[in-house]
Scaffold this motif. Structure first.
Motif, PDB file in Angstrom:
ATOM      1  N   PRO A  33       0.814  -1.221   0.000  1.00  0.00           N
ATOM      2  CA  PRO A  33       0.000   0.000   0.000  1.00  0.00           C
ATOM      3  C   PRO A  33       0.845   1.268   0.000  1.00  0.00           C
ATOM      4  CG  PRO A  33      -0.874  -1.595   1.551  1.00  0.00           C
ATOM      5  CD  PRO A  33       0.451  -2.118   1.110  1.00  0.00           C
ATOM      6  N   PHE A  34       1.962   1.251   0.722  1.00  0.00           N
ATOM      7  CA  PHE A  34       2.841   2.418   0.766  1.00  0.00           C
ATOM      8  C   PHE A  34       3.436   2.699  -0.608  1.00  0.00           C
ATOM      9  CE2 PHE A  34       7.212   3.993   1.151  1.00  0.00           C
ATOM     10  CZ  PHE A  34       6.975   5.214   1.762  1.00  0.00           C
TER      11      PHE A  34
ATOM     12  N   MET B  42       2.799   5.940  -3.109  1.00  0.00           N
ATOM     13  CA  MET B  42       3.932   6.746  -3.524  1.00  0.00           C
ATOM     14  C   MET B  42       3.967   6.924  -5.043  1.00  0.00           C
ATOM     15  SD  MET B  42       7.939   6.260  -2.443  1.00  0.00           S
ATOM     16  CE  MET B  42       8.025   4.604  -3.133  1.00  0.00           C
ATOM     17  N   PHE B  43       3.612   5.876  -5.806  1.00  0.00           N
ATOM     18  CA  PHE B  43       3.714   5.943  -7.261  1.00  0.00           C
ATOM     19  C   PHE B  43       2.372   6.230  -7.945  1.00  0.00           C
ATOM     20  CE2 PHE B  43       7.504   3.462  -6.209  1.00  0.00           C
ATOM     21  CZ  PHE B  43       8.451   4.076  -6.992  1.00  0.00           C
TER      22      PHE B  43
ATOM     23  N   SER C 193      -2.508   9.248  -3.801  1.00  0.00           N
ATOM     24  CA  SER C 193      -3.412   8.889  -2.706  1.00  0.00           C
ATOM     25  C   SER C 193      -4.877   9.085  -3.059  1.00  0.00           C
ATOM     26  CB  SER C 193      -3.068   9.723  -1.462  1.00  0.00           C
ATOM     27  OG  SER C 193      -3.148  11.117  -1.762  1.00  0.00           O
ATOM     28  N   ASP C 194      -5.181   9.432  -4.311  1.00  0.00           N
ATOM     29  CA  ASP C 194      -6.567   9.668  -4.690  1.00  0.00           C
ATOM     30  C   ASP C 194      -7.409   8.405  -4.590  1.00  0.00           C
ATOM     31  OD1 ASP C 194      -5.895  12.281  -5.188  1.00  0.00           O
ATOM     32  OD2 ASP C 194      -5.570  11.969  -7.350  1.00  0.00           O
ATOM     33  N   ASN C 195      -6.810   7.270  -4.948  1.00  0.00           N
ATOM     34  CA  ASN C 195      -7.545   6.002  -4.925  1.00  0.00           C
ATOM     35  C   ASN C 195      -7.286   5.196  -3.648  1.00  0.00           C
ATOM     36  OD1 ASN C 195      -8.586   6.447  -7.550  1.00  0.00           O
ATOM     37  ND2 ASN C 195      -6.662   5.689  -8.444  1.00  0.00           N
TER      38      ASN C 195
END
Length: 271
Positions: free
Chosen positions: A152-153, A157-158, A161-163
């Motif tokens: 998840p991290f 990061m790539f 954080s929208d989804n």
């Protein structure tokens, strides 16, 4: 069942082969048999528990607990399994020590000390199968635990954080994307384990390093931190002594981690 059989069979074979080998005192001289030698009872128990901790898959306990339907049964399963494993190690080690003593030709694991022949081939083949099963079972759990923490991290990061929040596919999912993620984390964990094996010069130092990192946390640091977090505010009167005791354990845990890591790193650099 295969894992159990493939550890009991080579141990049993070794007992009979060692009993026959020591009949030739020239080729296989028996070493001195001194109860606990110069180490003492406590040192021997600590050594046996180190072996038990290293080979009993303790790293995956918390991950196993997180997926149990009845977590209350876990302490009983833990006590039974650890007690059985401890008694098995002590019994096997005592029999070999009784047969050969502190012989210079004994190696670790003692199946490597068997004289060349069919018995040695069968015993070591069983050990390879046993170790492979252990790696597959505990490795799956360890890799998935690492995947659930890291994936998840990495996605945030790539991919942004929208989804979020991002979920990790279960191990039973056979979709191409899920399989690719699992292969990626498996490769990373195995690569890390391989590099660790190359960098750290001996298994003994590796055990010491793991004990410094994990043992200090699981036995001293985290139980005390959780106790303070959960009960410090609701305690009254003399109950605050328990909180103070937990604070002492936190301090001891931090000191143990720092000093243990420092000592291990010094030894690794020197060797």
């Amino acid at each position: 069942m295969i894992a159990i059989v493939t550890i009991i069979v080579p141990v049993g074979i070794s007992f009979f082969v060692f009993a026959d080998m020591v009949k030739d005192p020239v080729a296989y001289p028996v070493g001195p048999r001194v109860l606990f030698s110069y180490y003492g009872t406590s040192d021997c128990v600590v050594a046996a528990m180190d072996i038990l901790y290293a080979f009993a898959g303790a790293v995956v306990f918390l991950e196993i607990m997180s997926t149990m339907k009845c977590v209350k049964n876990f302490p009983y399963a833990l006590i039974v399994s650890q007690t059985f494993a401890y008694l098995f190690y002590v019994t096997a080690g005592s029999v070999v020590y009784g047969l050969a003593g502190d012989a210079t030709w004994l190696k670790s694991p003692f199946t490597n000390s068997l004289q060349p022949g069919a018995a040695s081939i069968v015993a070591n083949a069983c050990i390879v199968i046993h170790a492979s099963i252990a790696i597959i079972v505990t490795g799956q759990v360890l890799i998935y635990a690492f995947q659930r923490a890291a994936e998840p991290f990495v996605k945030r990061m790539f991919l942004g954080s929208d989804n979020a929040p991002y979920k990790v596919a279960p191990l039973t999912c056979n979709k191409p994307a899920a399989l690719m993620w699992w292969l990626l984390w498996s490769f990373i964990v195995i690569l890390f384990a391989t590099l660790t094996n190359i960098i750290i010069p001996s298994f003994q130092i590796f055990l010491a390093l793991i004990s410094s990192l994990i043992g200090s946390q699981t036995t001293l640091l985290w139980p005390a931190i959780i106790d303070i977090h959960a009960f410090a505010k609701v305690r009254t009167g003399k109950q605050h002594l328990l909180t103070a005791f937990s604070a002492v354990l936190v301090t001891l845990g931090i000191v143990a981690i720092v000093l243990g890591l420092f000592g291990d790193i010094v030894v690794i650099i020197q060797e």
